[in-house]
Design an enzyme around this catalytic site. Structure first.
Site, mmCIF file in Angstrom:
data_model
loop_
_atom_site.group_PDB
_atom_site.id
_atom_site.type_symbol
_atom_site.label_atom_id
_atom_site.label_comp_id
_atom_site.label_asym_id
_atom_site.label_seq_id
_atom_site.Cartn_x
_atom_site.Cartn_y
_atom_site.Cartn_z
ATOM 1 N N GLU A 1 -44.270 -13.024 46.918
ATOM 2 C CA GLU A 1 -43.088 -13.644 46.331
ATOM 3 C C GLU A 1 -41.910 -13.652 47.307
ATOM 4 O OE1 GLU A 1 -43.783 -12.593 41.646
ATOM 5 O OE2 GLU A 1 -42.810 -11.073 42.861
ATOM 6 N N CYS B 1 -40.403 1.125 43.270
ATOM 7 C CA CYS B 1 -40.626 -0.252 43.692
ATOM 8 C C CYS B 1 -41.960 -0.799 43.191
ATOM 9 C CB CYS B 1 -40.578 -0.310 45.222
ATOM 10 S SG CYS B 1 -41.006 -1.917 45.887
ATOM 11 N N CYS C 1 -33.967 -6.474 43.510
ATOM 12 C CA CYS C 1 -34.540 -5.546 44.478
ATOM 13 C C CYS C 1 -35.608 -4.652 43.863
ATOM 14 C CB CYS C 1 -33.445 -4.673 45.048
ATOM 15 S SG CYS C 1 -32.551 -5.524 46.288
ATOM 16 N N CYS D 1 -42.584 3.360 47.955
ATOM 17 C CA CYS D 1 -41.391 3.919 47.303
ATOM 18 C C CYS D 1 -41.630 3.982 45.789
ATOM 19 C CB CYS D 1 -40.169 3.053 47.599
ATOM 20 S SG CYS D 1 -39.855 2.910 49.361
ATOM 21 N N CYS E 1 -34.451 -14.498 50.534
ATOM 22 C CA CYS E 1 -35.006 -13.151 50.677
ATOM 23 C C CYS E 1 -36.490 -13.318 51.028
ATOM 24 C CB CYS E 1 -34.796 -12.406 49.354
ATOM 25 S SG CYS E 1 -35.400 -10.749 49.378
ATOM 26 N N CYS F 1 -47.207 -3.412 50.370
ATOM 27 C CA CYS F 1 -46.442 -2.543 51.269
ATOM 28 C C CYS F 1 -47.103 -1.177 51.331
ATOM 29 C CB CYS F 1 -45.009 -2.420 50.735
ATOM 30 S SG CYS F 1 -43.931 -1.463 51.818
HETATM 31 S S1 SF4 Z 1 -38.849 -0.674 48.555
HETATM 32 FE FE1 SF4 Z 1 -40.906 -1.445 48.141
HETATM 33 S S2 SF4 Z 1 -41.226 -3.076 49.633
HETATM 34 FE FE2 SF4 Z 1 -39.460 -1.862 50.346
HETATM 35 S S3 SF4 Z 1 -40.377 -0.333 51.707
HETATM 36 FE FE3 SF4 Z 1 -40.288 0.625 49.682
HETATM 37 S S4 SF4 Z 1 -42.325 0.175 48.788
HETATM 38 FE FE4 SF4 Z 1 -42.053 -1.197 50.535
#
Ligand code: SF4
Length: 361
Positions: free
Chosen positions: A86, A126, A343, A123, A112, A119
């Protein structure tokens, strides 16, 4: 079939002779947003056939577009190998006129951009991190997002667009492709989006911040800080156990910063985790001596997330404290949160449906 957006202009010149032809093709791709080589009418037929047989200028499909009530649009792209990711388009400001109907300020757009499918960083707040890692986006796939979104929104080539590498993925974990894409996107004869208008947002991979700094490209740097001590940051961002706050600050201090710019510190505020005045005091101490700007983002809960949105009054107290002490600080309006485009809300979607649909919430 090769993705033509993987090629920079010099590389294109080496496969298209005479070399002025490469520049003509380049302009079709980046200024006219033309994805059909047959439509490039000033290119000889034979060369158009060669291009058609060797390259593709349409390597991403837009599977879905969701439009938020605030005008933010989220694009679901699919790749040739059937993965999806996305990207988000934000209209930051409308065209404004003064009392005499003269243009006071022009529209301002931000795209963006994603750099990976999924990823590795994981995190805890996220959605992208939750979906795991699939693969890096290629140079061409990074570049083509910008063209596809500009084209879909009929943005003329001369209009100002900012790029933030804040979509899916950790951009510095796809370093070589990112750097080449930045250079292609900023090329003066094409998209011409200056490196000063491109911001790389990182979770804080210190050695790669150093590597980026050593290239001195003029790009802006944003650090996803989110916590002021290693104990809290370890819980939110496991990468902190490898590159802790001190190592990030050391890299930031060395990073070449444009005289007129600041390093942006993103601070995702989560209720009862990092929203106290004590945290604000520690943040002030941490950023002492750095030309910094703090961007507070209120956590957007999504289904299944274990964190809560902080109280807006508490966020204001936090921001006021920093501002009064002279640290530039804003609470960022969370755009597109109704379509999960804010975000940390982008995610990998397994989509087999290739029809484009427009959804508006
Ligand atoms: S916020 Fe999400 S996309 Fe960004 S580095 Fe952390 S896990 Fe990866």
């Amino acid at each position: 079939m090769e993705n033509i957006f993987n090629y920079n202009l010099d590389e294109l010149k080496s496969v298209l002779t005479p070399s002025f032809r490469a520049k003509q093709v380049w302009r079709w791709l980046y200024i006219n947003y033309e994805d059909d080589f047959n439509m490039m009418i000033n290119i000889p037929k034979e060369m158009r056939n060669k291009l058609h047989n060797q390259f593709s200028a349409k390597n991403l499909e837009i599977n879905n577009i969701q439009t938020s009530i605030d005008g933010t649009k989220k694009y679901l792209f699919s790749t040739k190998d059937n993965y999806t990711f996305e990207s988000v388009f934000l209209k930051m400001r409308d065209k404004e006129f003064d009392e005499n109907d003269n243009i006071k300020s022009r529209e301002k757009y931000t795209i963006c951009v994603s750099s990976q499918i999924g990823c590795k960083i994981g995190c805890k707040f996220c959605r992208t991190g939750e979906s795991g890692f699939t693969r890096n986006l290629t140079v061409g796939e990074i570049v083509e997002q910008v063209i596809a979104i500009k084209k879909e929104n009929k943005i003329l080539p001369e209009k100002c667009v900012n790029i933030v590498y804040m979509g899916m993925g950790e951009p510095l974990d796809n370093f070589d492709n990112l750097i080449k894409a930045i250079k292609i996107i900023s090329h003066i004869d094409g998209l011409s989006i200056s490196t000063r208008r491109q911001t790389i947002s990182t979770s804080g991979i210190s050695p790669m911040i150093d590597a980026l700094g050593s290239l001195n490209l003029g790009v802006q740097l944003a650090i996803s800080l989110h916590a002021v001590n290693d104990e809290t940051r370890n819980k939110l961002m496991p990468i902190n156990k490898v590159y802790n706050i001190e190592s990030i600050m050391e890299s930031v201090r060395k990073f070449p910063i444009d005289m007129r710019k600041r390093v942006m510190f993103e601070y995702l505020m989560i209720k009862d985790i990092n929203d106290s005045i004590k945290n604000a005091k520690d943040l002030l101490r941490l950023l002492n001596g750095i030309k910094a700007k703090v961007n507070i983002i209120l956590f957007n809960p999504y289904s299944g997330s274990k964190f809560q949105r902080p109280d807006i009054e508490q966020a204001k107290r936090f921001a006021d404290f920093l501002c009064k002490k002279g640290l530039l600080c804003t609470i960022r309006e969370s755009r597109g949160s109704d379509i999960d485009a804010a975000c940390g809300q982008l995610k990998y979607v397994d989509s087999k449906n290739k029809n484009v649909s427009h959804e508006t919430k």
